[in-house]
Structures are given as C-alpha cells and as structure tokens.
Scaffold this motif. Structure first.
Motif, PDB file in Angstrom:
ATOM      1  N   PHE A 424       0.833  -1.201   0.000  1.00 52.85           N
ATOM      2  CA  PHE A 424       0.000   0.000   0.000  1.00 52.85           C
ATOM      3  C   PHE A 424       0.872   1.259   0.000  1.00 52.85           C
ATOM      4  N   PHE A 425       1.815   1.316   0.935  1.00 48.66           N
ATOM      5  CA  PHE A 425       2.670   2.502   1.024  1.00 48.66           C
ATOM      6  C   PHE A 425       3.521   2.673  -0.222  1.00 48.66           C
ATOM      7  N   ASN A 426       4.018   1.575  -0.708  1.00 46.25           N
ATOM      8  CA  ASN A 426       4.875   1.652  -1.888  1.00 46.25           C
ATOM      9  C   ASN A 426       4.138   2.296  -3.057  1.00 46.25           C
ATOM     10  N   TRP A 427       2.886   1.923  -3.210  1.00 40.66           N
ATOM     11  CA  TRP A 427       2.113   2.492  -4.323  1.00 40.66           C
ATOM     12  C   TRP A 427       1.735   3.938  -4.024  1.00 40.66           C
ATOM     13  N   MET A 428       1.267   4.180  -2.823  1.00 42.46           N
ATOM     14  CA  MET A 428       0.809   5.528  -2.471  1.00 42.46           C
ATOM     15  C   MET A 428       1.952   6.540  -2.527  1.00 42.46           C
ATOM     16  N   GLU A 429       3.137   6.098  -2.137  1.00 45.79           N
ATOM     17  CA  GLU A 429       4.270   7.017  -2.134  1.00 45.79           C
ATOM     18  C   GLU A 429       4.726   7.375  -3.538  1.00 45.79           C
ATOM     19  N   ASN A 430       4.438   6.511  -4.481  1.00 50.36           N
ATOM     20  CA  ASN A 430       4.869   6.764  -5.864  1.00 50.36           C
ATOM     21  C   ASN A 430       3.690   7.029  -6.789  1.00 50.36           C
ATOM     22  N   TRP A 485     -14.202   4.003 -11.386  1.00 49.99           N
ATOM     23  CA  TRP A 485     -13.691   3.966 -10.006  1.00 49.99           C
ATOM     24  C   TRP A 485     -13.807   5.320  -9.326  1.00 49.99           C
ATOM     25  N   PHE A 486     -13.966   6.371 -10.125  1.00 53.64           N
ATOM     26  CA  PHE A 486     -14.152   7.697  -9.529  1.00 53.64           C
ATOM     27  C   PHE A 486     -15.457   7.704  -8.736  1.00 53.64           C
ATOM     28  N   SER A 487     -16.490   7.061  -9.280  1.00 53.90           N
ATOM     29  CA  SER A 487     -17.763   7.029  -8.560  1.00 53.90           C
ATOM     30  C   SER A 487     -17.796   5.923  -7.503  1.00 53.90           C
ATOM     31  N   SER A 488     -17.217   4.761  -7.794  1.00 49.41           N
ATOM     32  CA  SER A 488     -17.285   3.703  -6.783  1.00 49.41           C
ATOM     33  C   SER A 488     -16.437   4.059  -5.563  1.00 49.41           C
ATOM     34  N   GLY A 489     -15.511   4.973  -5.747  1.00 49.50           N
ATOM     35  CA  GLY A 489     -14.728   5.439  -4.603  1.00 49.50           C
ATOM     36  C   GLY A 489     -15.569   6.173  -3.567  1.00 49.50           C
ATOM     37  N   LEU A 490     -16.778   6.569  -3.971  1.00 47.50           N
ATOM     38  CA  LEU A 490     -17.664   7.300  -3.052  1.00 47.50           C
ATOM     39  C   LEU A 490     -18.612   6.354  -2.317  1.00 47.50           C
ATOM     40  N   ALA A 526      -7.923   2.089  -1.978  1.00 40.54           N
ATOM     41  CA  ALA A 526      -7.124   3.299  -1.786  1.00 40.54           C
ATOM     42  C   ALA A 526      -7.906   4.534  -2.227  1.00 40.54           C
ATOM     43  N   ARG A 527      -8.699   4.400  -3.283  1.00 39.08           N
ATOM     44  CA  ARG A 527      -9.480   5.549  -3.760  1.00 39.08           C
ATOM     45  C   ARG A 527     -10.574   5.921  -2.760  1.00 39.08           C
ATOM     46  N   MET A 528     -11.169   4.899  -2.110  1.00 40.84           N
ATOM     47  CA  MET A 528     -12.163   5.223  -1.080  1.00 40.84           C
ATOM     48  C   MET A 528     -11.513   5.989   0.064  1.00 40.84           C
ATOM     49  N   MET A 529     -10.287   5.581   0.378  1.00 38.23           N
ATOM     50  CA  MET A 529      -9.584   6.284   1.461  1.00 38.23           C
ATOM     51  C   MET A 529      -9.314   7.728   1.051  1.00 38.23           C
TER      52      MET A 529
END
Length: 904
Positions: A424-430, A485-490, A526-529
RNA sequence: GGGCGCGUAGCUCAGCGGGAGAGCACUGCCUUCACACGGCAGGGGUCGCUGGUUCAAUCCCAGCCGCGCCCA
C-alpha cells in the motif's frame, strides 16, 4: 416443531428461508437504539454474474454481518451494483454488432437509453445469485452507481475537487486504448512480456559532421521503428565521450529527411546498445520527459497516429503519403507502418543487420535481434496501449494520498493482514496523477462546459456554467465521462445519502470493516480512502480486510479463456450454499490464495448432514428448544462437561471472529459439533435417557444444540434456521437470535472426569481393535491399583462404560488366571480376562510397543531435565511441565513393565 | 531491477520458540435402534537445503535452491 426428514436436502430449505428473511425485513431489523455496525459490499459490475471470487468475498462479509446482528447491533450491509463504464458499454455494443449495428449509428442519448434498457432487462443477475448464497444484505436500500443520488454526489465531488485545485485539465501522454478509443489509467494497463524484435538503424549525421572515430552516422536501436516518423531528437548520455563532440549537432532522419537535434540526456544508457536512443516524445513516456527537458512543449510534440493508432497526417508533410492509413504494426496478416519503415530503411542502407553464428559456425544475418519486450495491454480490450498526447482530466492523487497514508500509519485504518501495508505505502508514495476522463458514452458525464474559444467552466449544472461564462456565450458540455472507479470510490458514503446529511450517514460512516480482494487495493480501496478522507474528513472504514484469489485445483488462476472456472452456483446446487460458505470460511487463512478443492466442499456438506442427523436424534429423544439463554443447572458430570466445552468453544470462536480468523472460527465450531457433541456427548447421554438424569440431559442437550445452531448460523445460515424451528416453538428466527451468553464457568472437576472416561474407553477400544476382539463383545474388566476416587468414577460412569465402552462389569477382584489384555490408564490398570480369545504373544507385543513409546518419551524428557542449563534458564512453566510429563511417562512405563511381567 | 508471499503427511492446508495437527485420500474392523454424506481403530512427516542465535528451532536471523504474485 416439525419432524425432520431422514435425508437432509439443502435445496429444499434454502429458497424458502431466504424469501422469509427478506420478506420479514430481517436483514435490517429496526434497532434505533442499538450501536450501528456497517459494512459495504464491493459493488459488483451490473454486467456480472457470480463467480467463485464473489462467493468468497460475500461469504466473509455475511459471516461478519450475521454475527454482528446476533450481537444485537444495528448491523447494516450496504449492497448495490456498479455501472462499470467500459464493461457495460462493451456488452451493449456487442449486442448491436450482432444486429449489424454500431454505437455511432445512434445519438449519444439513444445509445444511453439502450444501455439503460439492457440494464433493466438483463442487468443485476448477480443480485439474485448473492441471495442464493444466503447473503443478508439490506436490499431495501439497493444502490446503483448511476442512480440519481449517485449522479448528484459524483457531480458535487468533481466540482469540489476542481475548486480545491485537486482536479485539473492537462495535455500530456496518456495510456490510450486504441481498441476502445479511450484513455485509461495506469492501473488499467497490464504489462506482458511478448516476443519482439530490436532493430538497429543508422541515423546519418547532418552537415558533414562525424564522430571522433570518423563514423558519419549515429547508430540507434529501437523496438518501435514506426515511431521514427515522429522522432524529435536523438539522445546520448551527457558523460558519453563517444558522442560528446556531436551534442548540439543534428542528424537527418532517413525516409522523411527531417533534421533533429542530438541532445544530452541522462535517460540514454551508455551500456545499452550503441548508447544513443531515438526520441519520440509523442509516443513514449520516457521520451516525453526527455522532450520536455529538451525544451519541447507538449503542444509542439509530434503525433503520427489517430485514435485507432493508425498512421495519420497531423502536420504538413510530416508523414510520407505511402504511410498514411497503415496500422502501427502488422495486424490481421497485413503489414503496417513498422514493417514498411524497416523495408525503406533497408533500401536506404540504413538498417544494420543483426549478425549471429549458427552451430556450424556459419554467419547468419537477420534484420533484427529477437527480444522479449514488456508490452502494455489494455486490461479490458487486450489491445496494445499507445502512449498518446491528449487533453484529459486528472486528479492530483499525490495530494489526496497524504491523509490515507497517515491514517494507516496511525492505525486508524487497520490493514489485515498487515503484510499488505508495505505494498500500500509503496504504491501511495509513488502515486501518479490519476487520469479520470474516459472517451465513452456510458458513465457520469464530466460537469465541464466549453465556449468557442476553448475556455472551460466546471459547474454543478449548465446554468451555473452559463453564469460563470456570462450570458449569451454558447456552451457545450464535455463529451467525456468519468472513470468508473471515480464514482465507486464514493461508495462508503454516497450509498448512505451523501451529500445529504442523512440519519444513516451520521450513524454508518465511517464503516466498520471493508472486505475486498487484494486485486482492487489500488483501484478501489485506496481511492475510497482518498475520497472519503478528503470529502468526509474521516476514514471510510476502520479495518480493511484483504483476501486472496480463489484458484483452480491445480493452482492456476481461474479465467474464462482458460476454461477452468468453477461455477459457485453449480457447487450450491450440488452441495448446498451452507457447504460452499463453510468451505470458503474454513479455507480463508489470512494472506494465502485458496485452491479450489471440491472434495472439501463435499466434506462440509457431510458436516451439515451430520448436524442434521444429530438434531434428528435429539428430536426422537424428546430433546428440544432450550427455554433459557443461560446454561441449565446440571449435576451429572457429562452435562457439566459439555457446558464447559460449549463455553470454551464460544470463547475460541469469539476470539477467532474478533481476529478475523475465519479459518480458525470454522475449525473451532466444526470440531466442537462433530468430535465433542456428536462423538462423545450424545453417545454418553444415551444410557441416561431412560434414567433419573434424563430430564437434566434433555435440558442440557437442548441448550447445547441451541448454542451450536446460533454459533454456526453466521457460517451456515440455512440449515441452522431450519433446525432452529424444527427443534421447537420459537419466538423469533435464528437470524435475529442472541449470540450465546452461557453465564457458566469451566468445571474442571467434570472436565477431568469425562476426560478420564474418554481416555479409558478409547484405550479399551484400541486394545480391542489391536487384539481382534469383536467390537460388539461385552467385557468384564478387573481393575487394580485404582484410587478411591477412580473407583467412585467407575461406579458413577458404569452405564456409559457399558453402553459406549462395552464394558459390562467392573470388578475389583483379582482376575482369573490365564491370558488377559492389560490397559493402564492414569494410576490404575484395567485387565480384560480373555483366555482363549486373544493371542498371548500379540498382547505382549502390543504392550512392548506401548512401553517403548513411553520410555522413549520419558528418556527424552529426562535428558532435557538433566541439563542444568534447561532447569536454570527455561521458563519455570516449561520446567514444571517437563517434570510433570516425565513423571507421568515414567509411571506409565512402570505400569506397562509390570503388566508385561504379569503375563509371564 | 525493487517489493511481497509460499515451500509442513499422498493431496489441500493450519501451526510459527518447549519436540507436529486437521480435512480428504489410504488400511483394518463394524448393516450397534441419529447419521455408511456414518462409527471404531490404525498407518503415514529428518516441517525445501545450509549455517547462525538459543538451555531448546518447523517456528527467530542469514544465505542458498525451487515456486507464485505485484511494481518498474
């Protein structure tokens, strides 16, 4: 109370109970005073049907929500489907194709109407299938990511993020899917290694310049020759001395004759090939960056391909006429621009052949070097992705990623299993900017309007945009739609009514747990977060549980194209939903993929049948629904023992569920039901059923069976509901029954007595089996060296010993002369006089084998205990245990020795 | 190239510092009045390899071998 049929038929009860629960509103009982508990279902694609992964994902969620409901919580499981932009549009377009029609035969509005029509008629097949699995979702508030409320939410999010500077429009390279003719995000690109070629070309130096070694060309190598038509530079490494003298000079591109600069850039790897690379900023992500550093604006970068990735003319005379309209590369047996470039380069003498020697030492010449190439493919279309220069909308993911990372670090979001945190961090950081616009028709249309000059206005609706633009300015809305995913993130909050401040929203956001496959950790979790934290200011969920993939029996990934998929509905037909669910739970250990094992599903069907038959036994013996939640009062050791075992099981089950150890939970209840309740308890009470203890046994057995049904209900909802009602009159369904609360302690004395009884019976059985004594033979046993307490137990348990152990009589008299089997249990030895029945040598051998085992263990423990280091340094408990074990084993060995001596 | 994970009974998997467990499969016996989708009993593992730490290693550490996935 209904009489249970002799055979358990899952299909006969499943549909009935599901309909009952749903009609009675029991998936979301009205509990305004109760603590809320919330989980949202990853919305399956509206085009989808239930696959084995859904079965896993939804079983786990249902176990949790049923458990929470039984704990009395206001448990809500939100359900709905996703409009799945690309997938759904593809389905409808495929249908049109069958009728020789295509999307563009219709207006946008007409086409969208057709999609809605399809959705109403054929969409949501999966929701019926989730019901067959027994999932207790709140269907009364079923949502769809394109329903009215969602559209409102999505629009607001887009406008808010734009106003916050977190959405912007940019011209840059995107992953362009030429099959679907839309941009896609990085995550939708799958890289596969495919066989390809590496061509080496001569790019002649312009103006009579030569390298230091006199060479009048630069050698460049490429896997994509066709893009040389849009080359804008040749790059060499700044420290590469071979080329230092020509940096700033030019080459003349063969075929087109255009002159381009030789630039110094660290992207060029001196070790790779000649060290010089061609730069095509318009069709390669690395080259785009090199081009920017070399001073080219994005708008000035050359493009030579159209939306289908065929060669086109985009600037005056850029591309020679003969290339126009060709495919990028050979497709459908037809050569494309790639092949033609190679032909022309060869004719011009600019192709440097690849020379190898075959096994006879003969020199072989090929046009290119064979090479494996990591090639990007669209995950939906399976077409080769083309980096393409377009204007798209981007979300500033880097900024939005800050808070989610902080919340995971602080533990406010707990990722289970923890091993996923690093990923998770590896992806989020980059994280890269998230391209959210899609050139599709089906989806949430982007709320931006353009005037004739290309200025844009982002607004909730057209009138607001008009107000921004000023009266009389002609506006047209952006044609694109948003990434699904823009909408499912909500989903965790838009399903609860956001942006309205609803009652549900206040109670059920943040959600408690989210369960998803790890494959959508980036796409969705991650998008929901990111969206949840930015828009709601709070985490979307406190625990994120990630499970693995369900694989085929051979460990391969299941896929339609491989034809190795297993249909969960077929398994339900064959073994019942309860069995499939139990399988999923039992196999779900954290962090490992599940290999499909149909035999195991069958095994859990057998388990359901076992429980069914145990209930039938109870029914036939006047054992029925318990009147009390708390354990009944009990005097008989066997009853006190099973109550203790129930408490132990409940504690272990609670712990496993708290820890989200589905395998441990399933294992615990399975063994309690089968090994303890069926194999011992029911057998041990049989002799009591017409004695003085019958009443107590009926009360306790009925109570224990109730506890079993309740504890098992989250895993096997159908059979437990059926048996719950079959066992007696009930005031409520088991789905809303209270989770066990035995209000009883562990009774060590009873546990010890029944433990001893089980051991004695088991040892006797072993001896019988080994000595070939008929299992039905009723034996007299002579006991020696027994303590007074043991003699009391023997007396007390005489009925059980007779019925379960086939020990008819226990005598303290000395056994008759002759051969006998001897069974040491604890301090006493039990002697079965079997003159003429058994072989003396066989009994000697049997005892010798047992003696050997006991001595081996005793000596190993002795060795450990005689090591002073162990006694000094080991934990006191360990030393104590070793001493106790040693004493026991030594005593056992002594008794066995004595027994052997007695045999003479 | 970077990261993650896995290698335990024939198979599918638990266990992860005190000497190894389950289900299925296998062997023997049993049509015992809940259940043959069953009962009872049993066989089967130097816990991938090599070192190290420890009184003690399947479990911790390092390296190696084999397998899988993700990211570049």
């Amino acid at each position: 109370m209904t009489e249970l049929s002799k055979h358990f038929d899952p299909a006969a009860i499943e549909a009935r109970w599901y309909a009952h629960w749903e009609e009675e509103g029991l998936f979301r009982p009205d509990r305004p005073e109760a603590d809320p508990w919330t989980i949202v279902n990853p919305p399956p694609n509206v085009t989808g049907s239930l696959h084995i992964g859904h079965a896993l994902d939804n079983t786990l969620q249902d176990i949790l929500v049923r458990h929470q409901r039984m704990l009395g919580k206001d448990a809500l499981w939100v359900v709905g489907t996703d409009h799945a932009g690309i997938a759904t549009q593809m389905v409808v377009e495929r249908q049109l194709n069958e009728k020789q029609q295509k999307r563009t035969d219709f207006s946008r509005e007409e086409f969208i109407a057709k999609v809605w029509e399809w959705k109403e008629e054929s969409g949501g097949e999966i929701t019926g299938q989730l019901r067959r699995l027994g999932c207790s979702m709140d269907w009364s508030n079923e949502r769809f990511t394109m329903d009215e409320g969602f559209t409102k939410a999505v629009t607001k999010v887009f406008v808010d993020l734009y106003n916050d500077g977190l959405i912007y429009r940019d011209k840059r390279l995107v992953n362009w899917d030429p099959g679907l003719k839309t941009a896609i995000s990085d995550l939708e690109v799958e890289t596969h290694d495919i066989p390809g070629k590496f061509w080496h070309f001569k790019y002649p130096l312009a103006d009579g310049v030569t390298l230091d070694n006199g060479q009048d060309y630069i050698e460049v190598a490429t896997t994509r020759p066709e893009t040389m038509l849009a080359d804008m530079a040749v790059a060499v490494h700044p420290s590469d001395e071979r080329y230092a003298s020509v940096v700033g000079k030019q080459v003349v591109l063969p075929i087109t004759g255009r002159r381009v600069d030789i630039v110094a850039d660290e992207h060029a790897d001196p070790e790779l090939g000649s060290g010089a690379v061609k730069i095509t900023p318009g069709h390669d992500f690395n080259d785009f960056e090199v081009g920017k550093r070399a001073g080219f604006a994005a708008s000035g970068m050359l493009n030579m391909l159209d939306a289908e990735a065929n060669v086109c003319q985009t600037a005056d005379g850029l591309v020679p006429e003969e290339f126009i309209g060709l495919h990028r590369f050979r497709r459908d047996e037809v050569d494309g621009a790639r092949e033609l470039v190679v032909v022309r380069m060869k004719e011009l003498g600019c192709l440097i052949p690849h020379v190898t020697k075959d096994k006879d030492g003969e020199t072989q010449e090929q046009d290119a070097e064979p090479r494996t190439i990591a090639t990007p493919f669209g995950d939906r279309s399976n077409d080769v992705i083309e980096p393409w220069l377009t204007d798209q909308w981007y979300v500033d993911a880097e900024k939005l990623a800050v808070e989610p990372m902080a919340k995971v670090r602080s533990g406010e979001i707990d990722i289970v299993p923890k091993s996923w945190e690093k990923t998770f961090f590896n992806w989020m950081e980059n994280i890269q900017p998230w391209c959210v616009s899609r050139q599709l028709w089906w989806g949430h249309r982007i709320p931006a309007w353009y005037d004739a000059e290309g200025n844009f206005y982002v607004a909730t609706d057209e009138s607001e945009a008009q107000a921004q633009a000023g009266e009389g300015v002609a506006l047209t809305q952006d044609n694109d739609v948003l990434d699904t995913w823009f909408s499912s993130g909500l989903w965790p909050f838009a399903t609860l009514g956001w942006p309205e401040e609803t009652h549900d929203l206040k109670r059920h956001y943040p959600n408690n747990v989210l369960i998803s496959g790890f494959d959508i950790l980036f796409f969705w979790d991650a998008r929901m977060m990111m969206q949840g934290l930015h828009l709601m200011g709070e985490v979307p969920f406190h625990t994120l549980y990630l499970h693995g993939l369900v694989r085929a029996a051979d460990g391969q990934k299941m896929s339609k194209s491989k034809g190795n998929t297993v249909d969960p509905l077929g398994l339900i037909d064959q073994y019942g939903a309860d069995a499939l669910r139990f399988f999923m739970a039992a196999m779900e250990s954290q962090g490992r993929d599940i290999k499909m094992d149909e035999k195991r599903v069958e095994g859990y069907r057998n388990f359901a049948t076992k429980l069914w038959n145990a209930s039938r036994f109870c029914q036939c013996n006047g054992i029925g629904a318990s009147k009390t939640l708390a354990a009944p009062k009990a005097d008989l050791p066997v009853n006190r023992w099973i109550i203790s075992e129930t408490v132990t099981t409940l504690n272990a089950l609670n712990k496993a569920l708290d820890d989200l150890r589905f395998d441990g939970a399933a294992d615990t209840i399975y063994h309690f039901v089968w090994d303890k309740f069926c194999d011992w308890y029911l057998e041990l009470i049989k002799p009591e059923m017409d004695g003085a203890g019958a009443g107590e046994c009926r009360d306790v057995a009925g109570w224990v069976l109730d506890q079993i049904l309740v504890m098992l209900h989250p895993f096997m909802p159908f059979i437990t509901e059926e048996l719950w009602h079959a066992m007696g009159e009930r005031n409520y369904d088991i789905i809303v029954a209270k989770w066990p609360d035995p209000r009883a302690d562990i009774d060590a004395e009873a546990a010890s007595e029944i433990g001893w009884l089980i051991k004695l019976i088991s040892e006797t059985r072993t001896a019988r089996a080994e000595l070939n004594i008929p299992p039905g033979a009723k034996l007299t046993v002579h006991v020696r060296d027994a303590s007074a307490a043991t003699l009391e137990r023997l007396e007390r348990q005489s009925a059980a010993l007779a019925r379960v152990g086939r020990i008819e009589k226990v005598s303290s008299d000395a056994p008759p002369e002759g051969s006998a089997a001897q069974i040491p249990v604890d301090e006493a030895t039990y002697i079965l006089p079997l003159e003429g029945v058994i072989d003396l040598d066989a009994e000697k051998a049997r005892l010798a084998k047992a003696l050997e085992a006991a001595e081996k263990e005793a000596s190993s423990l002795d060795k450990r205990l005689s090591n002073p280091q162990f006694v000094e340094k080991a934990k006191p408990e360990a030393v104590e245990k070793a001493r106790a074990d040693h004493a026991e084993k030594a005593a056992e060995a002594d008794r066995l020795k004595a027994a052997i001596e007695r045999l003479g």
